[in-house]
Scaffold this active site. Structure first.
Site, mmCIF file in Angstrom:
data_model
loop_
_atom_site.group_PDB
_atom_site.id
_atom_site.type_symbol
_atom_site.label_atom_id
_atom_site.label_comp_id
_atom_site.label_asym_id
_atom_site.label_seq_id
_atom_site.Cartn_x
_atom_site.Cartn_y
_atom_site.Cartn_z
ATOM 1 N N ALA A 1 0.793 -1.433 0.043
ATOM 2 C CA ALA A 1 0.492 -0.043 0.039
ATOM 3 C C ALA A 1 0.838 1.629 0.059
ATOM 4 O O ALA A 1 1.776 1.139 0.328
ATOM 5 C CB ALA A 1 -1.028 -0.176 1.266
ATOM 6 N N GLU B 1 -1.376 -9.419 -0.286
ATOM 7 C CA GLU B 1 -1.270 -9.791 -0.398
ATOM 8 C C GLU B 1 -2.409 -9.692 -1.701
ATOM 9 O O GLU B 1 -3.801 -10.416 -1.626
ATOM 10 C CB GLU B 1 -2.141 -8.945 0.696
ATOM 11 C CG GLU B 1 -1.749 -8.648 2.421
ATOM 12 C CD GLU B 1 -1.810 -7.692 3.270
ATOM 13 O OE1 GLU B 1 -1.761 -6.622 2.130
ATOM 14 O OE2 GLU B 1 -3.203 -7.863 4.088
ATOM 15 N N GLU C 1 4.524 -5.153 7.151
ATOM 16 C CA GLU C 1 4.062 -3.672 7.681
ATOM 17 C C GLU C 1 4.543 -3.592 9.367
ATOM 18 O O GLU C 1 4.271 -2.459 9.988
ATOM 19 C CB GLU C 1 2.617 -3.758 7.676
ATOM 20 C CG GLU C 1 1.842 -4.035 6.514
ATOM 21 C CD GLU C 1 2.305 -5.555 6.072
ATOM 22 O OE1 GLU C 1 3.162 -6.801 6.125
ATOM 23 O OE2 GLU C 1 1.391 -5.385 5.378
ATOM 24 N N GLY D 1 0.498 -5.413 1.047
ATOM 25 C CA GLY D 1 -0.799 -4.755 0.117
ATOM 26 C C GLY D 1 -0.291 -5.698 -1.300
ATOM 27 O O GLY D 1 -0.795 -6.471 -2.223
HETATM 28 N N1 CAA Z 1 4.478 3.252 -0.358
HETATM 29 C C1 CAA Z 1 4.778 4.009 -1.192
HETATM 30 N N2 CAA Z 1 6.013 4.443 -2.326
HETATM 31 C C2 CAA Z 1 6.592 3.449 -2.199
HETATM 32 C C3 CAA Z 1 6.377 1.987 -1.090
HETATM 33 C C4 CAA Z 1 5.102 1.703 -0.712
HETATM 34 N N3 CAA Z 1 4.796 0.671 -0.461
HETATM 35 N N4 CAA Z 1 7.730 1.282 -1.402
HETATM 36 C C5 CAA Z 1 9.133 1.920 -1.773
HETATM 37 N N5 CAA Z 1 8.350 2.848 -2.219
HETATM 38 C C6 CAA Z 1 8.939 4.110 -3.601
HETATM 39 C C7 CAA Z 1 9.679 5.006 -2.314
HETATM 40 O O1 CAA Z 1 9.495 5.620 -1.521
HETATM 41 C C8 CAA Z 1 11.227 5.283 -3.321
HETATM 42 O O2 CAA Z 1 9.926 6.404 -4.076
HETATM 43 P P1 CAA Z 1 11.456 7.766 -4.519
HETATM 44 O O3 CAA Z 1 11.848 7.327 -5.962
HETATM 45 O O4 CAA Z 1 10.476 8.962 -4.966
HETATM 46 O O5 CAA Z 1 12.071 7.668 -3.141
HETATM 47 C C9 CAA Z 1 10.602 4.114 -5.053
HETATM 48 O O6 CAA Z 1 9.277 3.748 -4.610
HETATM 49 C C10 CAA Z 1 11.784 3.475 -4.720
HETATM 50 O O7 CAA Z 1 12.218 2.934 -3.180
HETATM 51 P P2 CAA Z 1 13.576 2.076 -2.907
HETATM 52 O O8 CAA Z 1 14.417 3.542 -3.348
HETATM 53 O O9 CAA Z 1 13.114 2.154 -1.171
HETATM 54 O O10 CAA Z 1 14.197 1.378 -3.903
HETATM 55 P P3 CAA Z 1 14.670 0.115 -2.755
HETATM 56 O O11 CAA Z 1 15.804 -0.487 -4.033
HETATM 57 O O12 CAA Z 1 16.084 0.446 -2.343
HETATM 58 O O13 CAA Z 1 13.961 -0.736 -1.832
HETATM 59 C C11 CAA Z 1 11.677 -1.830 -1.273
HETATM 60 C C12 CAA Z 1 13.111 -1.583 -2.730
HETATM 61 C C13 CAA Z 1 12.320 -3.024 -0.194
HETATM 62 C C14 CAA Z 1 10.616 -2.687 -2.066
HETATM 63 C C15 CAA Z 1 11.256 -0.527 -0.186
HETATM 64 O O14 CAA Z 1 11.411 0.860 -1.538
HETATM 65 C C16 CAA Z 1 10.627 -0.620 0.979
HETATM 66 O O15 CAA Z 1 10.600 -1.333 1.677
HETATM 67 N N6 CAA Z 1 9.430 -0.611 0.254
HETATM 68 C C17 CAA Z 1 7.884 -1.051 1.641
HETATM 69 C C18 CAA Z 1 7.372 -2.674 1.800
HETATM 70 C C19 CAA Z 1 6.698 -2.417 2.556
HETATM 71 O O16 CAA Z 1 6.586 -1.212 4.024
HETATM 72 N N7 CAA Z 1 4.615 -2.262 2.441
HETATM 73 C C20 CAA Z 1 4.428 -3.063 3.022
HETATM 74 C C21 CAA Z 1 3.185 -1.353 3.424
HETATM 75 S S1 CAA Z 1 2.280 -1.212 3.796
HETATM 76 C C22 CAA Z 1 0.987 -1.463 3.153
HETATM 77 O O17 CAA Z 1 0.853 -3.365 2.602
HETATM 78 C C23 CAA Z 1 -0.909 -2.382 4.364
HETATM 79 C C24 CAA Z 1 -1.540 -3.471 3.740
HETATM 80 O O18 CAA Z 1 -0.944 -4.613 4.553
HETATM 81 C C25 CAA Z 1 -2.322 -2.786 2.878
#
Ligand code: CAA
Length: 258
Positions: free
Chosen positions: A65, A112, A132, A109
């Site tokens: 998400a 999921e 999460e 998400g």
């Molecule tokens: N939401 C918003 N933006 C996201 C994102 C997310 N879930 N995941 C990645 N992005 C964005 C980053 O902010 C970044 O944007 P900018 O270039 O503008 O800074 C871009 O995507 C690239 O990401 P990274 O620079 O972080 O890329 P990376 O290769 O270094 O890392 C990753 C990749 C490990 C997937 C890392 O991006 C990450 O940990 N993302 C979040 C994963 C996460 O926590 N997901 C759960 C979200 S909560 C949820 O999903 C609730 C639910 O159950 C419904």
């Protein structure tokens, strides 16, 4: 005009939906989920489509998400707008099979969403996780329910509590994905698999999906009864007559999807 976050195209009788927010690793915001829901409903209503594939990019199916969009929301924001229920659950209403073709990250998400599909084909680059917990919340779109059903309690609990990712090999071993495919073959393979399904009798395919899904919602005896009633109803279908006649006559069946 709003951005196009989901690309929709057809490949024969297969409907292909590609998540298209590459710069944010296909983070699932409201517009994307609205567009995905609309794409799914359109294919479900289209008589020329027999199976649907959802895919992402090489780097990410979806990284979850949209954290940036959510970070300042209050309880009332999410409760009143029915965040997640409103547009994340459309996929559960889709009666045709939906395949998730996953390369790269399927996190939160994204994992999921993949689990809400009927099965997951994983590229050898796929990584699954429910991270999460690392951002101070818990999965919100079925992760704590579908992951244990897919991989068992111990592995699901460890993943949800630590946020660690599992690679494609571990995901296949644990039963989360049906098969692993070389990344450069993923889409081709998913379309081929969907084409095989779309070539079957559509009502039989829909009944098979409904019946397998019943395994998660009922006791064994209720599920077996449900299956038997659907099996009996197959005998009201032209495709049952055609399929069995074709077998006996040693020819390929021509299904009319009725
Ligand atoms: N939401 C918003 N933006 C996201 C994102 C997310 N879930 N995941 C990645 N992005 C964005 C980053 O902010 C970044 O944007 P900018 O270039 O503008 O800074 C871009 O995507 C690239 O990401 P990274 O620079 O972080 O890329 P990376 O290769 O270094 O890392 C990753 C990749 C490990 C997937 C890392 O991006 C990450 O940990 N993302 C979040 C994963 C996460 O926590 N997901 C759960 C979200 S909560 C949820 O999903 C609730 C639910 O159950 C419904």
């Amino acid at each position: 005009m709003s951005e196009i976050f989901v690309l929709s195209e057809t490949r024969g009788r297969v409907g292909l939906l590609t998540l298209n927010r590459p710069k944010a690793l296909n983070a699932l915001n409201d517009q994307l989920m609205d567009q995905l829901g609309a794409g799914l409903l359109a294919f479900d209503a289209n008589d020329d489509i027999g199976c649907i594939v959802i895919t992402g990019s090489e780097k990410a199916f979806a990284a979850g998400a949209d954290i940036g969009a959510m970070k300042d929301w209050s309880y009332m924001d999410v409760y009143k707008t029915e965040y997640i229920t409103r547009n994340w659950e459309t996929i559960r209403r889709i009666r045709k099979p939906v395949i998730a073709a996953v390369a790269g990250y399927a996190l939160g998400g994204g994992c999921e969403l993949a689990m809400m599909c009927d099965f997951i084909l994983a590229a050898d680059t796929a990584k699954f996780g429910q991270p999460e917990i690392k951002i101070g919340v818990i999965p919100g779109s079925g992760g704590t329910q579908r992951l244990p059903r897919a991989v068992g309690k111990s592995k699901a609990m460890e993943m949800v509590l630590t946020g660690r990712m599992m690679d494609a090999v571990e995901a296949e071993r644990a039963g989360l994905v049906s098969r692993i495919v070389a990344a450069d073959r993923l889409l081709e393979d998913a379309i081929e698999t969907a084409t095989v399904i779309a070539g079957m009798s559509l009502p039989a395919v829909m009944m098979a999906k409904e019946s397998v899904n019943r395994a998660y919602e009922s006791s064994l005896s209720e599920g077996v009864l449900f299956e038997r009633r659907l099996f009996h109803s197959c005998f009201a279908m032209a495709d049952q007559k055609e399929g069995m006649a074709a077998f006996v006559e040693k020819r390929k069946p021509t299904f009319k999807h009725m």
